[in-house]
Motif scaffolding. Structure first.
Motif, PDB file in Angstrom:
ATOM      1  N   LYS A   1       0.834  -1.203   0.000  1.00 45.86           N
ATOM      2  CA  LYS A   1       0.000   0.000   0.000  1.00 45.86           C
ATOM      3  C   LYS A   1       0.870   1.256   0.000  1.00 45.86           C
ATOM      4  N   CYS A   2       2.030   1.150   0.615  1.00 41.57           N
ATOM      5  CA  CYS A   2       2.957   2.287   0.647  1.00 41.57           C
ATOM      6  C   CYS A   2       3.995   2.197  -0.464  1.00 41.57           C
TER       7      CYS A   2
ATOM      8  N   ASP B   1      34.255  -0.466   6.637  1.00 40.52           N
ATOM      9  CA  ASP B   1      32.994  -1.059   7.090  1.00 40.52           C
ATOM     10  C   ASP B   1      31.956  -1.158   5.979  1.00 40.52           C
ATOM     11  N   TYR B   2      32.396  -1.043   4.746  1.00 39.98           N
ATOM     12  CA  TYR B   2      31.449  -1.011   3.628  1.00 39.98           C
ATOM     13  C   TYR B   2      30.689  -2.331   3.502  1.00 39.98           C
ATOM     14  N   HIS B   3      29.373  -2.238   3.261  1.00 39.22           N
ATOM     15  CA  HIS B   3      28.522  -3.423   3.086  1.00 39.22           C
ATOM     16  C   HIS B   3      28.149  -3.567   1.607  1.00 39.22           C
ATOM     17  N   PHE B   4      28.481  -4.694   1.026  1.00 41.06           N
ATOM     18  CA  PHE B   4      28.101  -4.960  -0.358  1.00 41.06           C
ATOM     19  C   PHE B   4      26.600  -5.220  -0.431  1.00 41.06           C
ATOM     20  N   HIS B   5      25.973  -4.738  -1.490  1.00 42.06           N
ATOM     21  CA  HIS B   5      24.520  -4.860  -1.573  1.00 42.06           C
ATOM     22  C   HIS B   5      24.032  -4.720  -3.009  1.00 42.06           C
ATOM     23  N   ILE B   6      22.783  -5.115  -3.216  1.00 42.31           N
ATOM     24  CA  ILE B   6      22.081  -4.904  -4.483  1.00 42.31           C
ATOM     25  C   ILE B   6      20.836  -4.091  -4.140  1.00 42.31           C
ATOM     26  N   THR B   7      20.773  -2.865  -4.624  1.00 44.15           N
ATOM     27  CA  THR B   7      19.655  -1.978  -4.301  1.00 44.15           C
ATOM     28  C   THR B   7      18.393  -2.396  -5.042  1.00 44.15           C
ATOM     29  N   LEU B   8      17.281  -2.446  -4.316  1.00 43.20           N
ATOM     30  CA  LEU B   8      15.978  -2.722  -4.909  1.00 43.20           C
ATOM     31  C   LEU B   8      15.161  -1.449  -5.072  1.00 43.20           C
ATOM     32  N   SER B   9      15.203  -0.575  -4.061  1.00 38.26           N
ATOM     33  CA  SER B   9      14.354   0.619  -4.078  1.00 38.26           C
ATOM     34  C   SER B   9      15.023   1.770  -3.347  1.00 38.26           C
ATOM     35  N   TYR B  10      14.517   2.960  -3.628  1.00 40.93           N
ATOM     36  CA  TYR B  10      14.942   4.178  -2.935  1.00 40.93           C
ATOM     37  C   TYR B  10      13.698   4.831  -2.335  1.00 40.93           C
ATOM     38  N   ARG B  11      13.750   5.191  -1.069  1.00 37.07           N
ATOM     39  CA  ARG B  11      12.583   5.837  -0.456  1.00 37.07           C
ATOM     40  C   ARG B  11      12.508   7.297  -0.889  1.00 37.07           C
ATOM     41  N   VAL B  12      11.308   7.718  -1.265  1.00 38.51           N
ATOM     42  CA  VAL B  12      11.072   9.086  -1.719  1.00 38.51           C
ATOM     43  C   VAL B  12      10.248   9.864  -0.692  1.00 38.51           C
ATOM     44  N   ILE B  13       9.266   9.193  -0.093  1.00 40.45           N
ATOM     45  CA  ILE B  13       8.409   9.813   0.915  1.00 40.45           C
ATOM     46  C   ILE B  13       8.567   9.037   2.218  1.00 40.45           C
ATOM     47  N   GLU B  14       8.701   9.744   3.320  1.00 40.21           N
ATOM     48  CA  GLU B  14       8.877   9.083   4.614  1.00 40.21           C
ATOM     49  C   GLU B  14       7.632   8.273   4.983  1.00 40.21           C
ATOM     50  N   LEU B  15       7.856   7.184   5.710  1.00 40.99           N
ATOM     51  CA  LEU B  15       6.781   6.257   6.058  1.00 40.99           C
ATOM     52  C   LEU B  15       6.174   6.565   7.417  1.00 40.99           C
ATOM     53  N   GLU B  16       4.867   6.292   7.527  1.00 42.60           N
ATOM     54  CA  GLU B  16       4.188   6.308   8.822  1.00 42.60           C
ATOM     55  C   GLU B  16       4.534   5.006   9.538  1.00 42.60           C
TER      56      GLU B  16
ATOM     57  N   HIS C   1       2.686   2.558  10.671  1.00 46.49           N
ATOM     58  CA  HIS C   1       2.018   1.358  10.147  1.00 46.49           C
ATOM     59  C   HIS C   1       2.613   0.948   8.804  1.00 46.49           C
ATOM     60  N   GLU C   2       3.145   1.906   8.058  1.00 48.35           N
ATOM     61  CA  GLU C   2       3.778   1.597   6.776  1.00 48.35           C
ATOM     62  C   GLU C   2       5.147   0.958   6.989  1.00 48.35           C
ATOM     63  N   LYS C   3       5.834   1.365   8.036  1.00 46.63           N
ATOM     64  CA  LYS C   3       7.101   0.722   8.377  1.00 46.63           C
ATOM     65  C   LYS C   3       6.865  -0.746   8.713  1.00 46.63           C
ATOM     66  N   ALA C   4       5.755  -1.032   9.377  1.00 47.93           N
ATOM     67  CA  ALA C   4       5.412  -2.420   9.710  1.00 47.93           C
ATOM     68  C   ALA C   4       5.105  -3.209   8.442  1.00 47.93           C
ATOM     69  N   GLU C   5       4.405  -2.569   7.493  1.00 51.47           N
ATOM     70  CA  GLU C   5       4.106  -3.227   6.217  1.00 51.47           C
ATOM     71  C   GLU C   5       5.400  -3.518   5.459  1.00 51.47           C
ATOM     72  N   LEU C   6       6.312  -2.571   5.462  1.00 51.60           N
ATOM     73  CA  LEU C   6       7.591  -2.769   4.777  1.00 51.60           C
ATOM     74  C   LEU C   6       8.364  -3.918   5.402  1.00 51.60           C
ATOM     75  N   LYS C   7       8.402  -3.960   6.720  1.00 49.61           N
ATOM     76  CA  LYS C   7       9.133  -5.032   7.391  1.00 49.61           C
ATOM     77  C   LYS C   7       8.527  -6.393   7.061  1.00 49.61           C
ATOM     78  N   ALA C   8       7.209  -6.478   7.088  1.00 53.10           N
ATOM     79  CA  ALA C   8       6.551  -7.750   6.776  1.00 53.10           C
ATOM     80  C   ALA C   8       6.860  -8.177   5.341  1.00 53.10           C
TER      81      ALA C   8
END
Length: 224
Positions: free
Chosen positions: A50-51, A161-176, A178-185
């Motif tokens: 939803k977010c 201390d660099y962490h290797f990664h593959i980026t999936l997304s970039y956040r544009v608008i800060e989350l509420e 309940h949206e942080k919980a949705e993202l974690k799930a």
């Protein structure tokens, strides 16, 4: 509505990419690998939230692992610039300098990486953290990064201390909250599948790339 730190720098308020030129050393994910399909699936899970509209998503053809950060034209800080050139030189001059400086480093390829975990960055988006699959790759990556540090004169604050990664997304608008919980799930669900399907990612040669924005990285030369 509160916008994320990336807005006005890397992205516009509507999530479209903003001009943010620079150069970098990366390994693109081989598009022929089954892993590309898994990364596309992971992005679809994020987009379906939803977010999901509060994020911008890296094009699948640009999926990569950064090996060593170059410089960004809009970030003129001594700790994130090369010590071999003045802070006010044109970006094109740094690109030409780096290309010449690394041209004789020889081959750097075949890094074998495995899944570590899915990371939701506090100031960014979501990424799949990966790590060396064996001691040989760990040492090879460390050697490659050290050679690039010496050749370019760049020594980022998080170098050790660099962490290797593959980026999936970039956040544009800060989350509420309940949206942080949705993202974690959602990322927990992604982690459950990717941890089983990732396997060993064997990279091709490191590429020195230029970019105009965060969505496309154009190879200029390969360390091969």
């Amino acid at each position: 509505m509160k916008f994320a730190p990336s807005v006005g720098v890397k992205f516009h308020e509507d999530g479209s990419v903003r001009r943010f030129p620079g150069n970098t050393f990366i390994c693109h994910v081989d598009p022929s690998l089954d892993l590309i399909n898994e990364l596309a699936w992971a992005q679809e899970q994020l987009k379906a939230m939803k977010c999901g509209f509060k994020f911008s998503y890296l094009p699948i053809e640009s999926m990569h692992m950064t090996v060593f950060e170059g410089v960004c034209d809009q970030i003129r800080l001594a700790e994130k610039w090369t010590s071999n050139l003045a802070l006010d030189v044109p970006l094109s001059e740094t690109t030409d300098y780096f290309a010449k400086a690394v041209s004789n480093l020889g081959a750097h390829q075949g890094f074998e990486m495995v899944y570590d975990y899915v990371h939701n960055c506090q100031i960014g988006g979501s990424a799949i953290r990966i790590k060396p699959a064996n001691e040989e790759t760990k040492q090879a990556l460390a050697h490659c990064r050290e050679e690039l540090r010496k050749a370019t004169g760049i020594s980022m604050p998080d170098f050790d201390d660099y962490h290797f990664h593959i980026t999936l997304s970039y956040r544009v608008i800060e989350l509420e909250e309940h949206e942080k919980a949705e993202l974690k799930a959602t990322t927990d669900r992604i982690a459950e599948r990717i941890s089983q399907s990732f396997g060993i990612l064997k990279h091709r040669a490191v590429e020195f790339c230029t970019f105009d924005d965060m969505f496309e990285f154009k190879p200029m030369l390969t360390l091969a």
